[in-house]
Write an enzyme that holds these catalytic residues in place. Structure first.
Site, PDB file in Angstrom:
ATOM      1  N   HIS A  58      15.709  54.696  24.749  1.00  0.00           N
ATOM      2  CA  HIS A  58      16.395  55.495  25.761  1.00  0.00           C
ATOM      3  C   HIS A  58      17.873  55.661  25.427  1.00  0.00           C
ATOM      4  CE1 HIS A  58      17.017  57.025  29.887  1.00  0.00           C
ATOM      5  NE2 HIS A  58      18.176  56.414  29.804  1.00  0.00           N
ATOM      6  N   HIS A 104      14.498  61.155  34.611  1.00  0.00           N
ATOM      7  CA  HIS A 104      14.307  59.880  35.269  1.00  0.00           C
ATOM      8  C   HIS A 104      12.813  59.699  35.524  1.00  0.00           C
ATOM      9  CE1 HIS A 104      16.922  56.746  37.417  1.00  0.00           C
ATOM     10  NE2 HIS A 104      17.242  56.804  36.160  1.00  0.00           N
TER      11      HIS A 104
END
Lengths: 765, 236
Positions: A58, A104
């Site tokens: 990420h 998200h």
């Protein structure tokens, strides 16, 4: 210096790191060896936890970074491209826009309300950390089929989360997109875009400079929420263990963020901070190491000075917590009192947690984490090694074994001479159920809100920045159906559609940001999809003259072993030079001629009809002729911009792009929104549902000026019918009637699409 | 500088429509200034607006904390002296919590946030917001709320109707409010609250300029000196 601290069993910061501990934190053995090589010794517990989050997929983009350099990022209007918190683009008049999109996804799969809400909060911080006032949000949502109760639960929670945060924090959500497909059932996607407006001279970067300057943590106290969010949660697949990962999801507090926005914008416009960085994924580990590395400085952090929500938090927890609504500012000692006063007025906590220092004598800027001011060093790392030394993988790439066979399939329209009303009605979606829950009007900028036109249109203004007559067009687009069949041509077509959408409101494109949502990068086919998508995006952006100014990559979107379909999401911002009148909406008037602009479309591969009605995800996608598409966008933007001028041309009554769902869906949407039917004819039955290339449909009393302009731009124009009456009728050459539906049936289908499924008990009046 | 023609727009932490209200009032040629909630001195203003937003986050009942702010004490005194006071959306909620307006704002009947544009009818001209707008006038106004369901008991409703305190009614009720009420005034007509946002309907470019008619009426009351300086003191 790090010696051999006496391990205390109960003290996780000082205990010896057990053999193999790195694996539980998501690091491979090779990556662990890399950390030891950087440090010249084994890491302490605090160091290991910080590398684990910073070297996660990420944060580090370790699987994608090598490929992202292909994207075109340059343009005369680009002030800051990828690599910063947000892209920054010049819009004239001394003003600039800051824009970014982020995913998200994983948190929203676990806890939809909080996952989506904190997604909004995170993207806002990326924008106001640049000194920009956030003025617009968009959301790209992807969930499973709505016949499934869990997917309904997820969509409901996600929409409530976006609404709960965006509305309360006071930033309008002016657009977005919704896709439902079975592949997102276990791994929904929530992508959130934000755009802010700033005066160019207020642009601030996230660099720590000036030895002796203070590191000030602003906003919420640090708690135990979100620990390991980027590594444990966002950088691995789901396999039915959702509930156990819930502690890795953060909790949202939009009221804290609202005060943080106002305090930070005041600090930035008054020139009270040297540098500022938001805290998001990887929390303090990320913000401290990135600001130190960007400034080329060392930084001392005093853990005991970090305000906490609960006692007895370890250093590991403090450094890796992803508690929301925090910012890290670098402030000169002289300005500290003024900074505190501003924060106090907005009821924002401000704590000095460290200092900026000269690089070490060997020239390396190091981050030192101490348990107290001048106290024991619990971690000491070259700052840049956390941000920049993560491994970069050239993971194996392989096209799917059955690619040639799948592409050889021809998707045909069954019963081409018959009626297709039911298929059309089943494909209609009214997203109003979503956007009616979002404040899309705040700041008095919304000239065309969600659903009204192909792109949202805003006045280019913000509190404190007066409107000077320009307009901003924003569109958020994705089409996983196209990309599943052909990730390269599908991504190029997605960019083409997004650029056409802003052209349909009279804008020329300024910049694009992307969010690349893909499956597990350790699967060679996923890496093939990713590289193909990047190639297609690059080709389209180059041909259409749109620089990519920022992006986000979300990998490991998979559940129970199945990767999601490749889902590149793009958001395009365009500029309308003179916005004196609203651009034509998605509407037509009685008797209007309907002019279809663009190259003919007849292939069904990748279309929603093929996927949803026929259940076919195969065939060869029609590539978009990008040169032709550029001409189409130029034509449409010119025609529409003439309607936005102080003296509107008065030629166009309405405009709508033709892509997702094809011509039939575009006509149905126009008819429904106009509460007026039409009689039209397609060139061949497949044209009902064929989606590519993207085209534009224009409604005008007199088609002649449009045909003339089209000829001048080298764009095909064809009058396909006239608006009027109470039925939508679509015929084919030879007299066959393909669709003949009353307006009421369109309305019923629209109402059933989302509201009918998600509101068990509709609002009573 | 403030004078009796200046409108003060209260701002709490979490308010978000204060800039929009100032912009709409300034667009009408008025002077308007944002006042921070901790300011207990509101002397000099000719009218006060409590704008929309989420004062103190709305984590309790909307307005339940805001009513304790120092500025609200000064606002109450101003209202008692007959000064024109307007509460929009969250501001309406604050005024009901402060006891300046009757009734309460409950969650929408659909239990969802609703942002859309609705038609409202002016049903009473006996308020500072509607004095200059003929009864029966239909206005297109944006609404944007989760707790906009105006609620009052039957007795209270009868009293409101009898006194002409219901000033604005929805033609297509978005939230389930009692009697389709969109806006109410106090008995004297100088304090008005409404859920729709007149400042958002302030330009044809934004889809409607109908809200300006209400704001013009409010500004006329401010200009006429219904405010602090000349209003008769009401015994309390």
């Amino acid at each position: 210096m790090i010696g051999s601290p006496q391990p205390a069993r109960s003290d996780p910061d000082r205990a010896a790191v057990p053999e193999g501990a790195h694996r539980a934190l998501g690091l491979t053995d090779e990556e662990y060896a890399g950390i030891k090589a950087v440090l010249g010794r084994p890491p302490t517990a605090v160091e290991l936890s910080m590398y684990a989050v910073m070297w996660s997929e990420h944060c580090s983009y370790k699987s994608s970074r090598a490929h992202l350099s292909r994207l075109p990022t340059k343009g005369p209007q680009v002030i800051l491209g990828p690599g910063e918190n947000a892209g920054v683009v010049d819009v004239g008049d001394g003003l600039a826009i800051a824009l970014r999109i982020e995913s998200h996804n994983h948190p929203s799969a676990i806890e939809p309300y909080q996952g989506a809400a904190t997604g909004v909060g995170g993207i806002l911080r990326d924008i106001f950390t640049m000194g920009a006032r956030p003025i617009a949000l968009m959301d790209g949502l992807f969930v499973g089929d709505l016949g499934d109760a869990r997917s309904r639960y997820l969509l409901d929670g996600i929409v409530r989360g976006v609404a709960g945060y965006g509305n309360s924090v006071g930033v309008p959500t002016i657009g977005g997109q919704i896709t439902t497909a079975p592949g997102y059932r276990g791994n929904p996607l929530v992508n959130v875009f934000c755009l802010g407006l700033l005066r160019r001279e207020h642009l601030v970067l996230a660099a720590a400079s000036g030895a002796g300057n203070l590191v000030v943590l602003l906003g919420s106290r640090t708690g135990r929420d979100g620990i390991g969010g980027v590594s444990v949660l966002a950088s691995s697949e789901f396999a039915g263990e959702g509930a156990t990962k819930r502690p890795s999801v953060q909790v949202a507090d939009p009221y804290e963020e609202k005060r943080l926005i106002e305090a930070c914008l005041e600090l930035l416009s008054a020139g009270l901070v040297v540098g500022i960085q938001d805290l998001g994924g990887a929390g303090l580990a990320c913000a401290t190491s990135e600001t130190a590395a960007k400034g080329g400085m060392s930084m001392e952090i005093d853990l005991s000075a970090v305000p906490r929500r609960e006692p007895a938090m370890s250093g590991v927890e403090v450094m890796t917590s992803e508690s929301q609504e925090r910012m890290l500012a670098v402030v000169t000692p002289e300005n500290l009192a003024t900074v505190r006063a501003v924060c106090e007025r907005f009821e924002v906590e401000a704590a000095v947690i460290g200092t900026v220092a000269e690089p070490d004598p060997d020239g390396v800027g190091r981050l030192r984490i101490r348990d107290a001011a001048g106290g024991e060093v619990l971690g000491e790392m070259p700052a840049a090694s956390l941000a920049d030394d993560a491994p970069r993988y050239r993971r194996p790439i392989a096209e799917p074994a059955d690619l040639a066979a799948r592409r050889a399939v021809t998707v045909t329209l069954p019963d081409p001479g018959g009626r297709h009303d039911d298929a059309l009605l089943a494909m209609l979606v009214d997203p109003a159920w979503i956007y009616r829950q979002y404040d899309h009007q705040l700041f008095l900028n919304t000239v065309r809100g969600p659903g009204e036109a192909d792109a949202a249109v805003l006045r280019l203004a913000a509190p404190g920045i007066a409107w000077q007559g320009k307009g901003l067009a924003l569109s958020c687009d994705a089409n996983p159906g196209w990309c599943a069949v052909d990730p390269r041509a599908g991504t190029a077509a997605t960019v083409a559609e997004s650029v056409l959408n802003v052209a349909c409101t009279g804008a020329r494109p300024l910049a694009l940001v992307n969010c690349l949502n893909f499956g597990n990068p350790e699967h060679p086919e996923v890496m093939w999809q990713l590289t193909e998508a990047i190639e297609g995006m690059s080709e389209a952006c180059e041909a259409l003259g749109v620089p990519v100014v920022g992006g986000n990559v979300s990998l490991y979107n998979a559940s129970d072993g199945a990767d999601i379909e490749p889902t590149p999401v793009v958001a395009v911002a365009g500029l309308i030079e003179r916005l004196a009148s609203p651009p034509p909406a998605i509407t037509w008037q009685e008797g209007d001629a309907l002019v279809l602009l663009g190259e003919p479309a007849s292939a069904l591969a990748g279309s929603r009809y093929a996927r949803d009605v026929l259940g076919r995800a195969a065939g060869a996608l029609s590539p978009v002729d990008l040169a032709q598409h550029l001409a189409l966008c130029g034509l449409v933007a010119e025609l529409v911009a003439a309607e936005c001028a102080p003296a509107p041309a008065g030629v166009l009554h309405g405009v709508h792009d033709v892509a997702d769902g094809g011509l039939a869906v575009a006509l149905a949407e126009l008819a429904w929104r106009s509460d007026r039917g039409a009689r039209t004819e397609v060139a061949r039955p497949e044209e009902l549902f064929a989606e590519l290339p993207p085209r534009a449909l224009i409604a005008a009393a007199d088609p002649a000026p449009i045909e003339q302009a089209a000829a001048a731009h080298g764009v095909l124009a064809r009058v396909i019918g006239r608006a009027g009456g109470q039925r939508l009728t679509i015929g084919a050459p030879g007299g066959a009637v393909l669709v003949d539906t009353p307006l009421a049936a369109l309305g019923e289908a629209m109402a059933a699409s989302l509201a009918g499924r998600l509101d068990a008990a509709p609002a009573t009046h | 500088m403030t004078d009796a023609a200046t409108v003060g727009v209260l701002c709490f932490p979490g308010s978000n429509c204060e800039h929009d209200v100032v912009a709409a009032l300034e667009g009408l040629g008025a002077a308007a200034r944002i006042v921070w909630h901790s300011d207990s001195d509101l002397s000099g203003f000719g009218g006060l607006v409590v704008p929309g937003g989420f004062a103190h986050g709305d984590y309790l009942r909307p307005g339940a904390i805001a009513r304790f702010s120092p500025a609200m004490g000064a606002l109450s005194s101003f209202a008692e002296r007959g000064g024109p006071v307007l509460g929009i959306c969250n501001g309406f909620q604050v005024l009901t919590e402060a006891g300046l307006l009757p009734g309460a704002l409950m969650r929408n009947a659909g239990m969802r946030f609703v942002c859309t544009t609705v038609e409202c009818e002016v049903v009473s001209s006996s308020s500072v917001l509607t004095a200059a707008v003929p009864t029966g006038t239909v206005l297109r106004l944006p609404v944007n709320h989760y707790e906009g369901n105006y609620t009052v008991n039957a007795e209270g409703l009868a009293e409101l109707e009898r006194n002409g305190q219901v000033v604005l009614r929805y033609r297509d009720n978005p939230n389930g409010s009692t009697g389709n009420i969109a806006g109410v005034a106090n008995r004297a007509g100088n304090v008005v609250g409404l859920m729709p946002h007149p400042e958002r309907a302030s330009s044809a470019l934004l889809g409607s300029a109908d809200g300006l008619r209400l704001l013009e009426s409010f500004l006329a009351a401010v200009a006429n000196g219904a405010g602090a300086s000349r209003a008769p003191r009401v015994a309390s």
